[in-house]
Design a protein around this motif. Structure first.
Motif, PDB file in Angstrom:
ATOM      1  N   ALA A 124       0.930  -1.269  -0.091  1.00 38.04           N
ATOM      2  CA  ALA A 124      -0.119   0.061   0.027  1.00 38.04           C
ATOM      3  C   ALA A 124       0.724   1.282  -0.064  1.00 38.04           C
ATOM      4  CB  ALA A 124      -1.045   0.009   1.159  1.00 38.04           C
ATOM      5  N   ALA A 125       1.836   1.352   0.718  1.00 39.91           N
ATOM      6  CA  ALA A 125       2.958   2.343   0.841  1.00 39.91           C
ATOM      7  C   ALA A 125       3.717   2.785  -0.377  1.00 39.91           C
ATOM      8  CB  ALA A 125       3.835   2.144   2.019  1.00 39.91           C
ATOM      9  N   VAL A 126       4.068   1.469  -1.068  1.00 38.61           N
ATOM     10  CA  VAL A 126       5.051   1.389  -2.012  1.00 38.61           C
ATOM     11  C   VAL A 126       4.331   1.591  -3.387  1.00 38.61           C
ATOM     12  CG1 VAL A 126       6.220   0.184  -3.635  1.00 38.61           C
ATOM     13  CG2 VAL A 126       6.701   0.255  -1.234  1.00 38.61           C
ATOM     14  N   TRP A 127       2.860   1.386  -3.364  1.00 36.03           N
ATOM     15  CA  TRP A 127       2.045   1.586  -4.613  1.00 36.03           C
ATOM     16  C   TRP A 127       1.634   2.953  -4.455  1.00 36.03           C
ATOM     17  CZ3 TRP A 127      -1.448  -3.272  -5.750  1.00 36.03           C
ATOM     18  CH2 TRP A 127      -0.521  -4.592  -6.145  1.00 36.03           C
ATOM     19  N   GLY A 128       1.388   3.674  -3.515  1.00 34.52           N
ATOM     20  CA  GLY A 128       0.999   5.067  -3.094  1.00 34.52           C
ATOM     21  C   GLY A 128       2.252   5.992  -3.853  1.00 34.52           C
ATOM     22  N   VAL A 129       3.415   5.520  -3.392  1.00 35.93           N
ATOM     23  CA  VAL A 129       4.485   6.266  -4.095  1.00 35.93           C
ATOM     24  C   VAL A 129       4.584   6.256  -5.605  1.00 35.93           C
ATOM     25  CG1 VAL A 129       7.074   6.380  -4.358  1.00 35.93           C
ATOM     26  CG2 VAL A 129       5.871   6.101  -1.893  1.00 35.93           C
ATOM     27  N   VAL A 130       4.342   5.085  -6.218  1.00 37.96           N
ATOM     28  CA  VAL A 130       4.195   5.001  -7.647  1.00 37.96           C
ATOM     29  C   VAL A 130       3.184   5.824  -8.099  1.00 37.96           C
ATOM     30  CG1 VAL A 130       3.440   3.085  -9.622  1.00 37.96           C
ATOM     31  CG2 VAL A 130       5.041   2.325  -7.560  1.00 37.96           C
ATOM     32  N   ALA A 131       1.952   5.892  -7.324  1.00 36.18           N
ATOM     33  CA  ALA A 131       0.795   6.503  -8.035  1.00 36.18           C
ATOM     34  C   ALA A 131       1.305   7.907  -7.917  1.00 36.18           C
ATOM     35  CB  ALA A 131      -0.478   6.227  -7.122  1.00 36.18           C
ATOM     36  N   HIS A 149       1.221   4.558 -16.611  1.00 40.31           N
ATOM     37  CA  HIS A 149       0.840   2.997 -16.909  1.00 40.31           C
ATOM     38  C   HIS A 149       1.086   2.058 -15.760  1.00 40.31           C
ATOM     39  CE1 HIS A 149       1.096   3.717 -21.579  1.00 40.31           C
ATOM     40  NE2 HIS A 149       0.151   4.786 -20.809  1.00 40.31           N
ATOM     41  N   TYR A 150       1.991   2.367 -14.852  1.00 41.99           N
ATOM     42  CA  TYR A 150       2.223   1.467 -13.793  1.00 41.99           C
ATOM     43  C   TYR A 150       1.190   1.554 -12.517  1.00 41.99           C
ATOM     44  CZ  TYR A 150       6.908   0.405 -15.700  1.00 41.99           C
ATOM     45  OH  TYR A 150       7.710  -0.128 -16.266  1.00 41.99           O
ATOM     46  N   THR A 151       0.441   2.940 -12.357  1.00 43.41           N
ATOM     47  CA  THR A 151      -0.424   2.819 -11.616  1.00 43.41           C
ATOM     48  C   THR A 151      -1.676   2.099 -12.208  1.00 43.41           C
ATOM     49  OG1 THR A 151       0.376   4.986 -10.799  1.00 43.41           O
ATOM     50  CG2 THR A 151      -1.908   4.714 -10.092  1.00 43.41           C
ATOM     51  N   MET A 152      -1.926   2.600 -13.285  1.00 42.71           N
ATOM     52  CA  MET A 152      -3.200   1.903 -13.940  1.00 42.71           C
ATOM     53  C   MET A 152      -2.858   0.276 -14.018  1.00 42.71           C
ATOM     54  SD  MET A 152      -4.115   4.149 -17.026  1.00 42.71           S
ATOM     55  CE  MET A 152      -2.439   4.709 -17.883  1.00 42.71           C
ATOM     56  N   ALA A 153      -1.740  -0.189 -14.046  1.00 40.54           N
ATOM     57  CA  ALA A 153      -1.523  -1.569 -14.238  1.00 40.54           C
ATOM     58  C   ALA A 153      -1.718  -2.225 -12.813  1.00 40.54           C
ATOM     59  CB  ALA A 153      -0.094  -1.960 -14.866  1.00 40.54           C
ATOM     60  N   ILE A 170      -6.596 -10.200   1.408  1.00 39.39           N
ATOM     61  CA  ILE A 170      -6.949  -9.351   2.333  1.00 39.39           C
ATOM     62  C   ILE A 170      -6.290  -7.991   2.163  1.00 39.39           C
ATOM     63  CG2 ILE A 170      -5.000  -9.831   3.933  1.00 39.39           C
ATOM     64  CD1 ILE A 170      -8.449  -8.824   5.214  1.00 39.39           C
ATOM     65  N   GLY A 171      -5.135  -7.751   1.310  1.00 38.80           N
ATOM     66  CA  GLY A 171      -4.485  -6.548   1.160  1.00 38.80           C
ATOM     67  C   GLY A 171      -4.798  -5.914  -0.129  1.00 38.80           C
ATOM     68  N   ALA A 172      -5.923  -6.025  -0.690  1.00 39.31           N
ATOM     69  CA  ALA A 172      -6.383  -5.594  -1.934  1.00 39.31           C
ATOM     70  C   ALA A 172      -7.164  -4.353  -1.753  1.00 39.31           C
ATOM     71  CB  ALA A 172      -7.438  -6.543  -2.652  1.00 39.31           C
ATOM     72  N   ALA A 173      -7.830  -4.043  -0.928  1.00 38.32           N
ATOM     73  CA  ALA A 173      -8.433  -2.908  -0.185  1.00 38.32           C
ATOM     74  C   ALA A 173      -7.339  -1.824   0.090  1.00 38.32           C
ATOM     75  CB  ALA A 173      -9.332  -3.031   0.952  1.00 38.32           C
ATOM     76  N   ALA A 174      -6.160  -2.397   1.010  1.00 38.63           N
ATOM     77  CA  ALA A 174      -5.060  -1.696   1.499  1.00 38.63           C
ATOM     78  C   ALA A 174      -4.320  -1.076   0.229  1.00 38.63           C
ATOM     79  CB  ALA A 174      -4.257  -2.340   2.465  1.00 38.63           C
ATOM     80  N   HIS A 175      -4.212  -2.045  -0.814  1.00 36.39           N
ATOM     81  CA  HIS A 175      -3.342  -1.542  -2.004  1.00 36.39           C
ATOM     82  C   HIS A 175      -4.128  -0.469  -2.644  1.00 36.39           C
ATOM     83  CE1 HIS A 175      -1.869  -5.985  -2.305  1.00 36.39           C
ATOM     84  NE2 HIS A 175      -1.248  -5.390  -1.397  1.00 36.39           N
ATOM     85  N   ALA A 176      -5.365  -0.632  -2.996  1.00 33.92           N
ATOM     86  CA  ALA A 176      -6.144   0.444  -3.616  1.00 33.92           C
ATOM     87  C   ALA A 176      -6.331   1.654  -2.789  1.00 33.92           C
ATOM     88  CB  ALA A 176      -7.680  -0.084  -3.589  1.00 33.92           C
ATOM     89  N   VAL A 177      -6.378   1.676  -1.425  1.00 33.06           N
ATOM     90  CA  VAL A 177      -6.475   2.976  -0.716  1.00 33.06           C
ATOM     91  C   VAL A 177      -4.980   3.380  -0.957  1.00 33.06           C
ATOM     92  CG1 VAL A 177      -6.548   3.781   1.614  1.00 33.06           C
ATOM     93  CG2 VAL A 177      -8.193   2.263   0.900  1.00 33.06           C
ATOM     94  N   GLY A 178      -4.125   2.508  -0.766  1.00 32.51           N
ATOM     95  CA  GLY A 178      -2.713   3.143  -0.967  1.00 32.51           C
ATOM     96  C   GLY A 178      -2.399   4.136  -2.370  1.00 32.51           C
ATOM     97  N   ILE A 179      -2.810   3.426  -3.394  1.00 27.65           N
ATOM     98  CA  ILE A 179      -2.906   3.869  -4.721  1.00 27.65           C
ATOM     99  C   ILE A 179      -3.806   5.158  -4.587  1.00 27.65           C
ATOM    100  CG2 ILE A 179      -3.655   3.890  -7.215  1.00 27.65           C
ATOM    101  CD1 ILE A 179      -3.042   0.700  -6.859  1.00 27.65           C
ATOM    102  N   ALA A 181      -4.537   7.343  -2.171  1.00 25.89           N
ATOM    103  CA  ALA A 181      -3.947   8.304  -1.332  1.00 25.89           C
ATOM    104  C   ALA A 181      -2.703   8.962  -2.059  1.00 25.89           C
ATOM    105  CB  ALA A 181      -3.591   7.608   0.059  1.00 25.89           C
ATOM    106  N   GLY A 182      -1.943   7.799  -2.735  1.00 28.68           N
ATOM    107  CA  GLY A 182      -0.494   8.458  -3.385  1.00 28.68           C
ATOM    108  C   GLY A 182      -1.090   9.244  -4.527  1.00 28.68           C
ATOM    109  N   LEU A 183      -2.286   9.089  -5.211  1.00 29.68           N
ATOM    110  CA  LEU A 183      -2.527  10.156  -6.207  1.00 29.68           C
ATOM    111  C   LEU A 183      -2.885  11.503  -5.226  1.00 29.68           C
ATOM    112  CD1 LEU A 183      -5.063   8.026  -8.303  1.00 29.68           C
ATOM    113  CD2 LEU A 183      -2.683   8.580  -9.040  1.00 29.68           C
ATOM    114  N   VAL A 184      -3.606  11.270  -4.393  1.00 33.54           N
ATOM    115  CA  VAL A 184      -4.100  12.631  -3.775  1.00 33.54           C
ATOM    116  C   VAL A 184      -2.693  13.410  -3.446  1.00 33.54           C
ATOM    117  CG1 VAL A 184      -5.081  13.700  -1.895  1.00 33.54           C
ATOM    118  CG2 VAL A 184      -6.364  11.955  -2.815  1.00 33.54           C
TER     119      VAL A 184
END
Length: 194
Positions: A124-131, A149-153, A170-179, A181-184
């Motif tokens: 969630a943290a790393v994917w947020g940075v990618v976003a 493209h990485y964020t979309m993928a 179980i991490g799917a929602a955390a990943h989505a929220v991380g992404i 939040a990273g966009l914001v």
């Protein structure tokens, strides 16, 4: 050795967080008894007894492949973000996205009937940075593809995994929220630069 010193100088926050993740990986694997104190248990009463696990979870990986994938992404995207937005931006984005991702686990677990045990992962943290990088530097290319493209993928792949097998992911929602939040965070840092 000189190359490593150069990377440490140009991206101290990114490298510090990679070192923390690596150290916790070693601790978790060398001392399995530390799992209860570092990983996140979805039960509210346990979280209230060990509130620090809402943070330590997103510095924790138990599998080599999990550590390599998360820290590999973070190495490239964190350095890019640090170069253009600074160390504080990287640290703040990582912490905000990771923490918000952690907060999704307790309400999601009973919803999907997940009772398997402890949660680990910096995704969630790393994917947020990618976003965030996708917003700050959308056309910067990594391995031949623009950052956006990485964020979309990541988002699409995460949604597909959750749809296919929600009780394991179980991490799917955390990943989505991380992404999200990273966009914001990325928009916030971009506006500051304008």
């Amino acid at each position: 050795m000189e190359k490593l010193k150069s990377v440490l100088r140009e991206a101290p926050a990114t490298m510090t967080f990679i070192l923390i993740n690596s150290a916790i990986f070693v601790i978790l694997n060398a001392l399995p008894g530390t799992r209860d104190y570092l990983l996140l248990n979805h039960e509210l009463q346990v979280i209230l007894q060990r509130p620090w696990t809402l943070v330590t979870v997103f510095f924790s990986q138990e599998l080599h492949i999990h550590l390599l994938m998360n820290m590999g992404l973070f190495f490239f995207f964190g350095r890019e973000m640090e170069k253009h937005a600074g160390s504080v931006a990287v640290m703040a984005t990582y912490m905000i996205c990771g923490f918000l991702g952690s907060l999704t686990i307790p309400p999601l677990a009973p919803f999907i009937g997940w009772t398997t045990g402890l949660v680990a992962g910096a995704s969630a943290a790393v994917w947020g940075v990618v976003a965030a990088v996708a917003v700050l530097r959308p056309t910067t290319r990594f391995w031949g593809h623009p950052a956006k493209h990485y964020t979309m993928a990541l988002f699409a792949g995460n949604a597909l995994l959750f749809i296919m097998n929600p009780d394991v992911s179980i991490g799917a929602a955390a990943h989505a929220v991380g992404i999200l939040a990273g966009l914001v965070c990325g928009y916030g840092f971009r506006r500051r630069q304008a």
